[in-house]
Design an enzyme around this catalytic site. Structure first.
Site, short mmCIF file in Angstrom:
data_model
loop_
_atom_site.label_atom_id
_atom_site.label_comp_id
_atom_site.label_asym_id
_atom_site.label_seq_id
_atom_site.Cartn_x
_atom_site.Cartn_y
_atom_site.Cartn_z
N LYS A 279 0.64 -1.37 0.07
CA LYS A 279 -0.04 0.09 0.08
C LYS A 279 0.92 1.21 0.08
O LYS A 279 2.00 1.29 0.42
CB LYS A 279 -0.90 0.07 1.22
CG LYS A 279 -2.07 -0.83 1.21
CD LYS A 279 -2.70 -0.75 2.46
CE LYS A 279 -4.02 -2.00 2.44
NZ LYS A 279 -5.11 -1.71 1.29
N ARG A 353 -10.54 -11.42 1.75
CA ARG A 353 -11.37 -12.50 1.20
C ARG A 353 -10.60 -14.10 1.32
O ARG A 353 -11.27 -14.75 1.17
CB ARG A 353 -11.89 -12.21 -0.30
CG ARG A 353 -10.73 -11.74 -0.99
CD ARG A 353 -10.86 -10.99 -2.57
NE ARG A 353 -11.01 -9.80 -2.09
CZ ARG A 353 -11.36 -8.76 -3.14
NH1 ARG A 353 -11.82 -9.12 -4.26
NH2 ARG A 353 -11.45 -7.68 -2.75
N1 BES Z 1 -8.14 -3.65 4.28
C1 BES Z 1 -8.30 -3.40 2.93
C2 BES Z 1 -9.73 -2.45 2.34
C3 BES Z 1 -9.84 -0.97 3.06
C4 BES Z 1 -9.12 -0.18 2.39
C5 BES Z 1 -10.64 -0.90 4.31
C6 BES Z 1 -9.11 1.33 2.87
C7 BES Z 1 -10.66 0.51 4.47
C8 BES Z 1 -9.91 1.62 4.08
C9 BES Z 1 -8.49 -4.38 2.00
O1 BES Z 1 -7.52 -5.50 2.41
C10 BES Z 1 -7.80 -3.90 0.54
O2 BES Z 1 -6.84 -3.71 0.50
N2 BES Z 1 -8.75 -4.10 -0.33
C11 BES Z 1 -8.26 -3.43 -1.59
C12 BES Z 1 -8.78 -4.52 -2.62
C13 BES Z 1 -8.38 -4.42 -4.29
C14 BES Z 1 -6.82 -4.45 -3.96
C15 BES Z 1 -8.97 -5.35 -5.02
C16 BES Z 1 -8.76 -2.06 -1.59
O3 BES Z 1 -10.11 -1.82 -1.40
O4 BES Z 1 -8.07 -1.40 -2.35
MN MN Z 2 -5.62 -5.52 1.81
#
Ligand code: BES
Ligand code: MN
Ligand code: ZN
Length: 498
Positions: A279, A353
């Protein structure tokens, strides 16, 4: 906390602190009229001088008002007459609580309960009083050194009512609210703790502590070797990059004889760096909240256990840390889930997931009445619904309706998003059964569709709390959601609502 109800007039009560309401243009609420008369028009004068107002969110503490027996009167703004609903009622009680929170008052007696609150019975008014006060007085100081700032020494919460029948209902509501506060505060504490303290093992220990001394509740945790034996290749792929051991926490509450249990599954990513699909830096600290699904289901278990509900409830928490490392899963890796289905991991940041799917498969052994997973799953859900509604998804509309309705009653709202083959098709993989991402479009929904592939034949729903689980910015902190929503659903299933 102790709770009581009263049918006596506000001006006659010798209380530490009484809460009354004022509408727009200075229209006095029920108890405010009584206080105004007893104080020979003091409230009317203070409204004219601008010291108190009907503006929603406003609150003024008036100490030592002549003609009134209570030590303090808190006047809160209720906005336009005839418009007060339960969310507005909660906000008003919260504003009053904040206003007195720096005083030494040991008691809050709420007279706003005498106002007409739209679609709310005495039960929900009592419950909202307890919950709003509990929520406003929550502080997270575990990680601060030195002297902690004082919070009022509150011991008793009272709710004013008109009849004996209402007194009974408001009392029950307040006591249920108290149990919900316990669960919410468990969830907030876990969410707020930093990831170097709140590890998968810490979550397991916390769950174990909750079971201590409760004959109906047992807790255990599977380790990585045990998960490997079960074939949880998807879950284990997420923990591959970290030294922190993963756990599958299993809590079982037996209050409902031989009934099929409800199973709650909570995403317990104690820190989500994204893994190899790292990230960006800004706000990455907030990924300590990526275990708020776990916190929410453990908190709900705390509420159910406190209420001794006559139901069976199982909680499953797949708990892992998602870090990059020399052993970490790489984009393009293919893993086999416990269900036998293979997954091409195109993005290691879509990890929630991957742990939930194996936990959902594990839940099948309980022949559950329903499986509901709760997860801070997608940024896309925050884009779709903001931070106000949680996303609710299910192939079983009855279950989605039940969850949405519970959210409305509990003041912890969810909004249904669709699922379907057209969305699921976005998960196509050239190499495995399907991929773990489905592109930018409808990202919350394709994540739901992914989980749906593991829930065939189950009465299953998914709640995405990525927006609702915590506040960012100045008020950064966990909200404790969706403990109120899930508690309401279980209270209802237990037949414990009046
Ligand atoms: N934990 C995150 C989702 C999230 C992001 C929650 C920002 C709250 C604030 C999750 O694991 C994630 O990183 N999801 C990705 C999925 C994507 C790579 C398809 C996302 O939402 O960017
Ligand atoms: Mn994630
Ligand atoms: Zn995550």
């Amino acid at each position: 906390m102790e709770y009581f109800t009263t049918t006596s007039k506000a001006s006659r009560r010798a209380a530490d602190c009484i809460v009354i309401g004022l509408y727009d243009r200075g229209k006095l609420g029920e108890a405010a009229q009584d206080i105004d008369a007893a104080s020979k028009g003091e409230l009317t004068r203070r409204f004219k001088s601008g010291d108190i107002s009907g503006q929603p969110g406003s609150a003024a503490v008036l100490a030592g008002l002549a003609g009134v027996r209570a030590k303090r009167i808190v006047v809160v703004g209720l906005g336009k007459t005839g418009k007060l609903d339960l969310p507005g009622f909660r906000k008003a009680v919260a504003a009053a609580t904040n206003a007195v929170s720096k005083t030494k008052a040991s008691q809050i007696l709420n007279y706003l309960s005498l106002e007409p609150v739209k679609d709310a019975s005495a039960y929900y008014v009592g419950r909202a009083t307890a919950e709003a006060i509990g929520d406003s007085l929550y502080r997270f100081t575990a990680m601060k050194s030195g002297r902690k700032p004082p919070v009022m020494p509150l011991k008793k919460i009272g709710v004013a009512v008109n009849t004996r029948g209402d007194a009974r209902k408001a009392q029950l509501g307040a006591e249920h609210g108290d149990a919900i506060n316990k669960g919410v505060s468990v969830a907030k504490d876990l969410g707020n703790l930093p990831a170097n303290v709140c590890t998968p093992s810490y979550l397991a220990r916390t769950a174990q502590k909750l079971a201590k001394g409760n004959g109906k509740l047992t807790t255990r945790a599977l380790n990585e070797t045990e998960m490997k034996k079960l074939g949880m290749g998807s879950l284990l792929s997420v923990t591959a990059g970290t030294a922190e051991p993963a756990k599958l926490i299993i809590m079982q509450y037996k209050g409902g004889g031989s009934d099929a249990p409800v199973v709650l599954v909570g995403k317990g990513v104690t820190f989500d760096s994204g893994g190899i699909s790292l990230k960006p830096g800004p706000a990455m600290d907030e990924m300590k909240f990526d275990m708020c699904g776990a916190a929410g289901v453990i908190g709900t278990m705390a509420t159910v256990a406190a209420l001794k509900l006559p139901i069976n409830l199982n909680v499953l928490v797949p708990a892992v840390e998602n870090l990059p490392g020399s052993k970490a899963t790489k984009p393009g890796d293919i893993v086999k889930s416990m269900s036998g289905q293979t997954i091409e991991i195109l993005n290691t940041d879509a990890e929630g997931r991957l742990i939930l799917c194996d936990a959902i498969t594990y839940a099948r052994r309980y022949k559950p009445a329903a499986v509901i997973d709760v997860a801070t799953l997608t940024g896309a859900c925050v884009i779709a619904l903001g931070k106000h509604h949680s996303g609710v998804m299910s192939y079983t509309d009855d279950l989605a309706d039940e969850i949405v309705a519970a959210g409305v009653s509990a003041g912890d709202r969810g909004w249904q998003l669709p699922l379907g083959e057209d969305y699921a098709a976005q998960l196509k993989s050239n190499f495995a059964d399907f991929a773990n991402i489905g592109g930018r479009d409808g990202g919350a929904i394709t994540a739901g569709c992914f989980l749906g592939k593991f829930a065939e034949g189950l009465d299953w729903a998914h709640i995405d709390i990525a927006g609702s689980a915590w506040h960012s910015g100045a008020k950064k902190g966990a909200t404790g959601r969706p403990v109120p929503m899930l508690s309401e659903l279980l209270l209802n299933r237990a037949g414990a609502l009046p």
